[in-house]
Design an enzyme around this catalytic site. Structure first.
Site, mmCIF file in Angstrom:
data_model
loop_
_atom_site.group_PDB
_atom_site.id
_atom_site.type_symbol
_atom_site.label_atom_id
_atom_site.label_comp_id
_atom_site.label_asym_id
_atom_site.label_seq_id
_atom_site.Cartn_x
_atom_site.Cartn_y
_atom_site.Cartn_z
ATOM 1 N N HIS A 105 0.822 -1.219 0.000
ATOM 2 C CA HIS A 105 0.000 0.000 0.000
ATOM 3 C C HIS A 105 0.852 1.263 0.000
ATOM 4 C CE1 HIS A 105 -3.697 2.362 0.888
ATOM 5 N NE2 HIS A 105 -2.796 3.182 1.410
ATOM 6 N N GLU A 106 1.799 1.342 0.921
ATOM 7 C CA GLU A 106 2.573 2.585 1.019
ATOM 8 C C GLU A 106 3.398 2.828 -0.235
ATOM 9 O OE1 GLU A 106 1.617 4.470 3.067
ATOM 10 O OE2 GLU A 106 0.929 3.350 4.798
ATOM 11 N N HIS B 138 1.616 4.401 -3.167
ATOM 12 C CA HIS B 138 1.517 5.856 -3.156
ATOM 13 C C HIS B 138 2.635 6.537 -3.941
ATOM 14 C CE1 HIS B 138 -1.898 6.824 -0.691
ATOM 15 N NE2 HIS B 138 -1.510 6.012 0.279
ATOM 16 N N GLU C 237 -5.831 8.027 -2.308
ATOM 17 C CA GLU C 237 -6.212 6.851 -1.545
ATOM 18 C C GLU C 237 -7.032 5.830 -2.320
ATOM 19 O OE1 GLU C 237 -4.715 6.099 0.929
ATOM 20 O OE2 GLU C 237 -3.881 8.023 1.496
ATOM 21 N N TYR D 97 -10.771 5.327 0.735
ATOM 22 C CA TYR D 97 -9.981 4.114 0.532
ATOM 23 C C TYR D 97 -10.797 3.061 -0.233
ATOM 24 C CZ TYR D 97 -6.318 5.588 3.809
ATOM 25 O OH TYR D 97 -5.289 6.249 4.429
#
Length: 547
Positions: A336-337, A340, A359, A411
């Site tokens: 996930h990170e 970004h 998101e 999200y």
């Protein structure tokens, strides 16, 4: 990352983001932070150079920020706004080498009287600062400086300020729409037994008087909340990834006692990069390398220096947020990170109200990673499983101009909106090229929702005005109503905005219906009972049979 709210039983968990608190009323301070006002709109940041020296015992920091900027429009005021949140203080100011004494605090900003004699290019504003920054109590969910201890009781420090803002610890132009075009340098001053790690590449390391000064450099644009020092008893190991733009340097910094676990777990970074370069296009910061740094909190998308605190486990701290089982196959924070880096760091919102751009696409990156390695059915099960987190409390888009984000549904409601659009398009390769096109079209740019909506609509060839209004600007879930009329089945949409008319395919079928808010009849001789009508479950809609 931001405000992800997940319902697990009766427990609400907020992850990967700091809550900006959904206000009903806003102040002048909110507007000063949230708008590109007359004290900001005439100057453009070209580069930051930030020096910081923390003191663990006093929980204080001191340093200097040098902002290189150009004048891009006529000044409307002699005053220039710099953001620095109370209780941090600016102690001295210089502009182009000349001391300025006329600067005054107004809440969380300073107004500096710079006069009208500003050069068109390469102005340098030097700001010395000090104080006791807000301390994060439960990072990353609340923002601030982190003064922690590692498992051996040694000092461990970092920062997590997404939402709260970088001005919580150093003076800057705390406006997402103005990233430093030429990057930044971060100088971290620590006791010599500690290691300072920053974004980008290490360009120098000097020891003097029992202290170590480590200087890190980023050459690409970077948003302010991503500029982060990590300070601890770190060790480093390296790897490389052969990507779409050639060899990408991989750099990992973890606490000394975790290196063996990290070497195993961080192998997933190459799997992530392979998947996301396929779906989104090349990683946008080859020049600055890719780095994961162990952090004293769960995680954050700090550009070219991802914060990692997932305890070297798969899932989200060992749990599958989707409930499908697929979320335990990979490390949530790595996937996930790092997602970004494409949506959030490469493509960045101009206003925090548009945080869904970061998101929704990044939450959907979890689905795409799952698809890469476990197949499309597994990916669809994963994204549908995340629907239980959706609250439909307030719209996904927040309030503009006051630093106010929308619902945490950005999200997984956002991810399911994207999955719904993909299902509507019914062309996976075109969908992939659309994602890659977004990262190419808006490479290293700050954007608005309107820009993203227009690009997707043009690329897909679909009329998406009502679609985006429905999912981004309301809390209503489209409902398909079905009813029996003799041996015919009738259908219509309810709970939709004006003009919403997304066609729907039936499950495991090529049959498509085209609902509007008017009753219609399914003209298919094989479909005679409403109870037998099952819509493809990959659309995020409700279905209701009227008896």
């Amino acid at each position: 990352m931001k405000k992800l709210v997940l319902l697990l039983g009766l427990i609400s968990i907020t992850t990967n983001a700091q809550v900006l608190n959904n206000k009903q009323e806003f102040t002048r301070q909110d507007s000063l932070r949230g708008t590109n006002n007359e004290f900001r709109n005439w100057w453009d940041v070209k580069k930051y150079k930030v020096s910081v020296e923390p003191d663990y015992q006093s929980k204080s920091i001191k340093g200097k920020t040098t902002i290189t900027f150009d004048k891009i429009a006529p000044q409307q005021s002699d005053l220039l706004q710099i953001d620095l949140q109370d209780p941090m203080m600016v102690s001295a100011v210089k502009l182009n080498g000349k001391k300025i004494s006329d600067f005054k605090r107004d809440g969380n900003v300073y107004f500096i009287n710079v006069g009208k004699n500003i050069k068109n290019t390469s102005n340098q504003l030097e700001l010395e600062y000090n104080g006791n920054p807000r301390v994060a109590v439960r990072a990353p969910w609340d923002g601030g400086w982190i003064f922690a201890k590692d498992e051996k009781g040694r000092d461990w420090m970092s920062v997590a300020v997404q939402g709260l803002g970088a001005s919580a610890w150093f003076p800057n132009k705390d406006y997402l729409g103005d990233e430093p075009d030429n990057g930044m340098e971060l100088e971290i001053i620590t006791p010599k037994d500690l290691v300072g790690v920053g974004n980008g590449r290490l360009v120098s390391k000097k020891e003097k008087n029992g202290k170590t000064t480590s200087t890190w450099k980023v050459v690409n644009p970077i948003n302010n909340y991503n500029i982060i020092p990590y300070i601890g008893h770190y060790v480093n190991f390296k790897d490389t990834f052969e990507g779409e733009k050639g060899k990408l340097d991989l750099d990992y910094y973890v606490l000394d006692y975790n290196i063996d676990k990290a070497k195993l777990q961080f192998e997933q970074a190459k799997l992530m990069l392979k998947s996301f370069e396929y779906w989104f296009g090349p990683y946008a910061f080859y020049e600055d390398s890719f780095k994961i740094v162990e952090a004293p909190h769960l995680g954050m998308e700090h550009q070219s220096g991802i914060a990692y605190g997932n305890k070297f486990e798969n899932g989200y701290l060992g749990r599958d947020l989707s409930g499908s089982g697929w979320g335990l196959k990979w490390d949530f924070i790595i996937v996930h990170e790092a997602g970004h880096e494409w949506f959030g760091n490469n493509i960045t919102e101009k206003d925090v109200a548009d945080m869904w751009i970061h998101e929704a696409f990044t939450a959907y990156s979890e689905t795409l990673f799952t698809e890469t390695y476990y197949g499309k059915d597994a990916a669809s099960e994963y994204v549908r499983g995340t629907r239980k987190a959706i609250q439909n409390d307030i719209p996904i888009i927040g309030v503009y101009g006051v630093n106010q984000e929308g619902s945490g549904d950005m999200y997984y409601k956002g991810a399911n909106m994207i999955h719904t659009l993909r299902t509507w398009m019914n062309n996976d390769e075109k969908f992939r090229q659309m994602l890659r096109g977004l990262n190419k079209e808006f490479y290293h740019q700050t954007v608005t929702t309107e820009q993203i909506e227009n690009y997707i609509a043009k690329f897909s060839g679909l009329n998406l005005n009502a679609f985006f209004n429905q999912y981004l600007r309301t809390v209503k879930i489209p409902t398909l109503e079905l009813k029996q009329n003799g041996n015919k089945v009738e259908y219509r949409y309810t709970n939709v905005v004006d003009g919403f008319a997304m066609p729907l395919r039936l499950k495991d079928s090529d049959v498509t219906i085209n609902p509007t808010t008017n009753w219609q009849t399914i003209n298919n001789s094989t479909i005679t009972k409403a109870i037998d009508v099952t819509i493809n479950p990959n659309y995020y809609i409700d279905t209701h049979i009227i008896y």
